[in-house]
Design an enzyme around this catalytic site. Structure first.
Site, PDB file in Angstrom:
ATOM      1  N   PHE A 198      56.067  -3.339   2.267  1.00  0.00           N
ATOM      2  CA  PHE A 198      55.165  -2.196   2.521  1.00  0.00           C
ATOM      3  C   PHE A 198      53.746  -2.447   2.035  1.00  0.00           C
ATOM      4  O   PHE A 198      52.805  -1.813   2.508  1.00  0.00           O
ATOM      5  CB  PHE A 198      55.720  -0.930   1.835  1.00  0.00           C
ATOM      6  CG  PHE A 198      55.390  -0.852   0.362  1.00  0.00           C
ATOM      7  CD1 PHE A 198      54.171  -0.330  -0.069  1.00  0.00           C
ATOM      8  CD2 PHE A 198      56.273  -1.324  -0.601  1.00  0.00           C
ATOM      9  CE1 PHE A 198      53.847  -0.276  -1.418  1.00  0.00           C
ATOM     10  CE2 PHE A 198      55.961  -1.281  -1.952  1.00  0.00           C
ATOM     11  CZ  PHE A 198      54.741  -0.754  -2.366  1.00  0.00           C
ATOM     12  N   GLU A 230      58.966  -6.976 -12.939  1.00  0.00           N
ATOM     13  CA  GLU A 230      57.841  -6.600 -12.077  1.00  0.00           C
ATOM     14  C   GLU A 230      57.828  -5.074 -11.979  1.00  0.00           C
ATOM     15  O   GLU A 230      58.793  -4.478 -11.500  1.00  0.00           O
ATOM     16  CB  GLU A 230      58.020  -7.200 -10.674  1.00  0.00           C
ATOM     17  CG  GLU A 230      56.891  -6.837  -9.745  1.00  0.00           C
ATOM     18  CD  GLU A 230      57.085  -7.350  -8.322  1.00  0.00           C
ATOM     19  OE1 GLU A 230      58.166  -7.135  -7.747  1.00  0.00           O
ATOM     20  OE2 GLU A 230      56.151  -7.967  -7.780  1.00  0.00           O
ATOM     21  N   GLU A 254      59.695  -0.060   6.522  1.00  0.00           N
ATOM     22  CA  GLU A 254      59.930   1.291   7.050  1.00  0.00           C
ATOM     23  C   GLU A 254      58.984   2.320   6.425  1.00  0.00           C
ATOM     24  O   GLU A 254      58.908   3.443   6.871  1.00  0.00           O
ATOM     25  CB  GLU A 254      61.393   1.707   6.813  1.00  0.00           C
ATOM     26  CG  GLU A 254      61.821   1.816   5.349  1.00  0.00           C
ATOM     27  CD  GLU A 254      62.197   0.479   4.708  1.00  0.00           C
ATOM     28  OE1 GLU A 254      61.748  -0.581   5.210  1.00  0.00           O
ATOM     29  OE2 GLU A 254      62.904   0.511   3.685  1.00  0.00           O
ATOM     30  N   ARG A 255      58.256   1.904   5.370  1.00  0.00           N
ATOM     31  CA  ARG A 255      57.410   2.884   4.675  1.00  0.00           C
ATOM     32  C   ARG A 255      56.089   3.131   5.413  1.00  0.00           C
ATOM     33  O   ARG A 255      55.559   4.238   5.365  1.00  0.00           O
ATOM     34  CB  ARG A 255      57.055   2.381   3.282  1.00  0.00           C
ATOM     35  CG  ARG A 255      58.228   1.948   2.470  1.00  0.00           C
ATOM     36  CD  ARG A 255      58.559   2.971   1.405  1.00  0.00           C
ATOM     37  NE  ARG A 255      59.693   2.523   0.635  1.00  0.00           N
ATOM     38  CZ  ARG A 255      60.877   3.118   0.618  1.00  0.00           C
ATOM     39  NH1 ARG A 255      61.082   4.221   1.324  1.00  0.00           N
ATOM     40  NH2 ARG A 255      61.868   2.649  -0.100  1.00  0.00           N
ATOM     41  N   CYS A 275      51.382  -8.391  -4.801  1.00  0.00           N
ATOM     42  CA  CYS A 275      52.201  -9.457  -5.408  1.00  0.00           C
ATOM     43  C   CYS A 275      51.323 -10.400  -6.219  1.00  0.00           C
ATOM     44  O   CYS A 275      51.827 -11.196  -6.991  1.00  0.00           O
ATOM     45  CB  CYS A 275      52.947 -10.225  -4.335  1.00  0.00           C
ATOM     46  SG  CYS A 275      51.837 -11.070  -3.244  1.00  0.00           S
ATOM     47  N   SER A 283      60.815  -8.092  -2.296  1.00  0.00           N
ATOM     48  CA  SER A 283      61.215  -8.206  -3.706  1.00  0.00           C
ATOM     49  C   SER A 283      62.211  -9.368  -3.889  1.00  0.00           C
ATOM     50  O   SER A 283      62.886  -9.788  -2.955  1.00  0.00           O
ATOM     51  CB  SER A 283      61.811  -6.885  -4.173  1.00  0.00           C
ATOM     52  OG  SER A 283      62.825  -6.488  -3.283  1.00  0.00           O
ATOM     53  N   LYS A 329      60.404  -7.347  11.776  1.00  0.00           N
ATOM     54  CA  LYS A 329      61.040  -6.146  11.198  1.00  0.00           C
ATOM     55  C   LYS A 329      60.128  -5.713  10.051  1.00  0.00           C
ATOM     56  O   LYS A 329      60.239  -6.207   8.927  1.00  0.00           O
ATOM     57  CB  LYS A 329      62.446  -6.517  10.702  1.00  0.00           C
ATOM     58  CG  LYS A 329      63.445  -5.386  10.622  1.00  0.00           C
ATOM     59  CD  LYS A 329      63.031  -4.200   9.791  1.00  0.00           C
ATOM     60  CE  LYS A 329      63.087  -4.431   8.309  1.00  0.00           C
ATOM     61  NZ  LYS A 329      62.480  -3.284   7.544  1.00  0.00           N
TER      62      LYS A 329
HETATM   63  P1  NAD Z   1      61.488  -4.774  -0.407  1.00  0.00           P
HETATM   64  O1  NAD Z   1      62.158  -6.017  -0.867  1.00  0.00           O
HETATM   65  O2  NAD Z   1      62.065  -3.475  -0.824  1.00  0.00           O
HETATM   66  O3  NAD Z   1      61.423  -4.723   1.199  1.00  0.00           O
HETATM   67  C1  NAD Z   1      60.922  -5.803   1.948  1.00  0.00           C
HETATM   68  C2  NAD Z   1      61.542  -5.778   3.329  1.00  0.00           C
HETATM   69  O4  NAD Z   1      62.950  -5.976   3.210  1.00  0.00           O
HETATM   70  C3  NAD Z   1      61.349  -4.468   4.070  1.00  0.00           C
HETATM   71  O5  NAD Z   1      61.112  -4.736   5.429  1.00  0.00           O
HETATM   72  C4  NAD Z   1      62.674  -3.757   3.878  1.00  0.00           C
HETATM   73  O6  NAD Z   1      62.987  -2.872   4.918  1.00  0.00           O
HETATM   74  C5  NAD Z   1      63.648  -4.915   3.864  1.00  0.00           C
HETATM   75  N1  NAD Z   1      64.854  -4.628   3.075  1.00  0.00           N
HETATM   76  C6  NAD Z   1      65.005  -3.682   2.117  1.00  0.00           C
HETATM   77  N2  NAD Z   1      66.256  -3.759   1.602  1.00  0.00           N
HETATM   78  C7  NAD Z   1      66.883  -4.757   2.228  1.00  0.00           C
HETATM   79  C8  NAD Z   1      68.184  -5.335   2.116  1.00  0.00           C
HETATM   80  N3  NAD Z   1      69.073  -4.887   1.218  1.00  0.00           N
HETATM   81  N4  NAD Z   1      68.499  -6.358   2.921  1.00  0.00           N
HETATM   82  C9  NAD Z   1      67.600  -6.842   3.795  1.00  0.00           C
HETATM   83  N5  NAD Z   1      66.354  -6.347   3.950  1.00  0.00           N
HETATM   84  C10 NAD Z   1      65.998  -5.312   3.169  1.00  0.00           C
HETATM   85  O7  NAD Z   1      59.956  -4.902  -0.858  1.00  0.00           O
HETATM   86  P2  NAD Z   1      58.835  -3.809  -0.767  1.00  0.00           P
HETATM   87  O8  NAD Z   1      59.104  -2.756  -1.789  1.00  0.00           O
HETATM   88  O9  NAD Z   1      58.596  -3.410   0.624  1.00  0.00           O
HETATM   89  O10 NAD Z   1      57.573  -4.689  -1.225  1.00  0.00           O
HETATM   90  C11 NAD Z   1      57.245  -4.924  -2.564  1.00  0.00           C
HETATM   91  C12 NAD Z   1      57.796  -6.245  -3.052  1.00  0.00           C
HETATM   92  O11 NAD Z   1      57.332  -7.306  -2.222  1.00  0.00           O
HETATM   93  C13 NAD Z   1      57.302  -6.597  -4.449  1.00  0.00           C
HETATM   94  O12 NAD Z   1      58.369  -7.158  -5.163  1.00  0.00           O
HETATM   95  C14 NAD Z   1      56.211  -7.613  -4.200  1.00  0.00           C
HETATM   96  O13 NAD Z   1      55.952  -8.495  -5.270  1.00  0.00           O
HETATM   97  C15 NAD Z   1      56.772  -8.337  -3.035  1.00  0.00           C
HETATM   98  N6  NAD Z   1      55.736  -9.049  -2.302  1.00  0.00           N
HETATM   99  C16 NAD Z   1      55.673 -10.400  -2.427  1.00  0.00           C
HETATM  100  C17 NAD Z   1      54.691 -11.104  -1.784  1.00  0.00           C
HETATM  101  C18 NAD Z   1      54.602 -12.585  -1.934  1.00  0.00           C
HETATM  102  O14 NAD Z   1      53.860 -13.184  -1.190  1.00  0.00           O
HETATM  103  N7  NAD Z   1      55.336 -13.213  -2.840  1.00  0.00           N
HETATM  104  C19 NAD Z   1      53.769 -10.433  -0.980  1.00  0.00           C
HETATM  105  C20 NAD Z   1      53.861  -9.051  -0.851  1.00  0.00           C
HETATM  106  C21 NAD Z   1      54.856  -8.370  -1.516  1.00  0.00           C
END
Ligand code: NAD
Length: 505
Positions: free
Chosen positions: A154, A388, A181-182, A286, A231, A178
């Site tokens: 998101f 984090e 969803e937020r 991130c 994450s 994909k």
């Molecule tokens: P998230 O892991 O909750 O969601 C990321 C994606 O995974 C979304 O599209 C979500 O719908 C999907 N998802 C959620 N649960 C899932 C599951 N159980 N199985 C498969 N897919 C699933 O992350 P978020 O809250 O949207 O974003 C924040 C996180 O992303 C933070 O931890 C941040 O550090 C990380 N991030 C990392 C980078 C990087 O380059 N390393 C960049 C941006 C964000």
């Protein structure tokens, strides 16, 4: 809770057309007001199948489209992104909450990835060797993989998808995105603009959903590779699932980024830099700096003295308001999580110099706002240091030397970014060399690589071998094929040979 006027419904984009098939409908909120702004279709299994089939059927023709023609689509797309920048930034701010200037920064960095993608034909050139044997020539070429998918978080709803699909499609692949969803609206609008620029139907498809949709995409026999950003727990699970099936996967995870402040640093300058790096986007980056490591108590005291008034004075509010520096968190749960970490820090003996839980934004009481927090005397065993938090919290750890600071960083399980504030070139060189982190800044708080480098952390911040965007993305989205050839007229095979082929034959 839904607002009285019925929210708009956001659908998928499959084969160039909107598709509202849904297994369920999920609410999208404006985090500044706490009001529902839309409802989002979560795909059922047939819809996911349709998206895969659409990408698969578009692939043969797109793969054989000359790279320069593909680049022309990207050039037009870049121009459309620039022309629609204001509209896109409004959408980002409305659903994510970040301030408009931050949304603009995100979009500009995303457009840079499109610019890089325009030049990908240069990187698709293969390698050629003449006369590797008698009248035998050999070359390597980089072929696309086929149908590939991207799952995005998101916090950068426009930029992170642009890390992925422009490179992937410029390499000749077809893509299924994909998104989070937020905040799905800006990315959907961007994908519409790509079609307006001339991207053929089926080359880029969008489906919405959660775990079930993601797992169906990974498991689909026609899907060749998976890019994920999110994450760490989910990144790891996705990497394991994809690689167990022999699929190429890059899964970027979470972070805990340290900034080391040396006694010789310009403390006022370091404090200014830390304010933006820790509290920009409400800490939901991130690459956000979430730990300041002060070398020596005098440095720590001076840094805290410089930061405290600035953290207290942060201008917090709805992201479209001019002059606003920090918007809300993404959800009510995120707000509760940040508050719980602050409480845990206090319970563990850390000193809450500024406690963001005390701030609110008049007129936006239902929004997910929290103030910036500054926490001193944090020790490495505390959860406020280990985890984090992904919110506007800067913790300060006091150490006695650069060596101790590097040890501290190297022992942390995340390895995304870090930086050092110093005037000492020798300290800078030693730090950059010794620190076990993928992206390092020297007096640069957010060392996010430009689009013609690649972006990737180490340790629990990246599962896989290749980083996102830039040159690594071309390697990730292509497969090397090496062809060795001889023509009968230039070298007849006139006898059977049982020895392993060498340069003599
Ligand atoms: P998230 O892991 O909750 O969601 C990321 C994606 O995974 C979304 O599209 C979500 O719908 C999907 N998802 C959620 N649960 C899932 C599951 N159980 N199985 C498969 N897919 C699933 O992350 P978020 O809250 O949207 O974003 C924040 C996180 O992303 C933070 O931890 C941040 O550090 C990380 N991030 C990392 C980078 C990087 O380059 N390393 C960049 C941006 C964000």
């Amino acid at each position: 809770m839904a607002s009285p006027s019925m929210p708009t419904t956001i659908g998928h984009l499959i084969n160039g057309e909107s598709d509202y098939s849904a297994d369920s409908l999920v609410e999208v909120y404006n985090p500044a007001t706490g009001e529902q702004s839309a409802e989002l279709c979560f795909a059922d299994s047939d819809t996911v199948e349709r998206a895969i089939a659409s990408a698969k059927s578009a692939y043969p023709q797109w793969r054989d489209t000359p790279p320069a023609k593909r680049a022309q689509v990207m050039y037009r797309f870049k121009q459309l992104l620039e022309a629609h920048s204001d509209e896109l930034c409004q959408l980002i701010t409305q659903e994510h909450g970040k301030v408009l200037s931050d949304a603009q920064g995100e979009l500009v960095r995303g457009i840079e990835n499109v610019e890089f993608a325009c030049g990908i034909p240069q990187l698709l050139k293969g390698e050629h060797s003449k006369n590797v044997g008698p009248a035998i020539d050999s070359w390597s070429e980089f072929q696309p993989l086929g149908v590939v998918v991207g799952i995005t978080p998101f916090n950068f709803p426009a930029m992170v998808p642009l890390w992925m699909w422009p490179s992937a499609v410029m390499c000749g692949n077809c893509f299924i995105l994909k998104p989070s969803e937020r905040d799905p609206s800006s990315v959907l609008r961007i994908v519409e603009l790509a079609h307006q620029a001339g991207l053929p139907n089926g080359v880029l498809n969008v489906v919405h959903g959660g775990q079930a949709v993601v797992e169906q995409l990974i498991d689909a026999p026609d899907v060749q590779a998976v890019s994920f950003v999110g994450s760490t727990a989910i990144a790891k699970a996705i990497y394991q699932r994809a690689s167990e099936q022999g699929k190429r996967c890059q899964a970027l995870g979470g972070a805990k980024n340290h900034a080391v402040v040396m006694p010789d640093a310009d403390i006022a300058g370091a404090a200014n830099a830390l304010m933006g790096a820790a509290f920009g986007s409400c800490g939901q980056r991130c690459m956000a700096i979430s730990v300041a490591v002060a070398v020596g108590d005098d440095t720590a005291d001076a840094l805290i003295a410089a930061l405290t008034p600035q953290v207290k004075a942060l201008k917090i509010g709805e992201g479209r308001v001019a002059g606003c520096e920090m918007g809300p968190l993404i959800t009510q749960q995120a707000k509760q999580r940040v508050a719980a970490y602050l409480q845990a820090g206090a319970d563990d003996g850390a000193e809450l110099v500024v406690d963001g839980r005390e701030r609110s934004v008049p007129g936006f009481e239902q929004g997910y706002f929290i103030g910036g927090s500054l926490v001193d005397r944090v020790s490495p065993s505390m959860s406020i240091y280990q985890d984090e938090i992904f919110g506007p919290v800067l913790v300060v750890v006091r150490v006695e030397s650069l060596h101790q600071a590097v040890d501290l960083i190297n022992q942390h399980h995340y390895g995304n970014g870090c930086c050092l504030f110093t005037r000492d070139g020798e300290a800078a060189r030693c730090f950059a060399d010794q620190v076990q982190i993928g992206m390092v800044g020297i007096n640069v708080p957010l060392p996010v690589p430009v689009s013609y480098h690649s972006f990737g952390g180490w340790k629990s911040s990246l599962f896989g071998d290749l980083s996102a965007y830039g040159p690594d993305s071309v390697r990730f989205y292509t497969r090397r094929k090496t062809i060795t050839q001889r023509w009968p007229s230039s070298g007849i095979i006139d006898k059977t040979q049982f020895a392993f082929p060498s340069t003599d034959a």
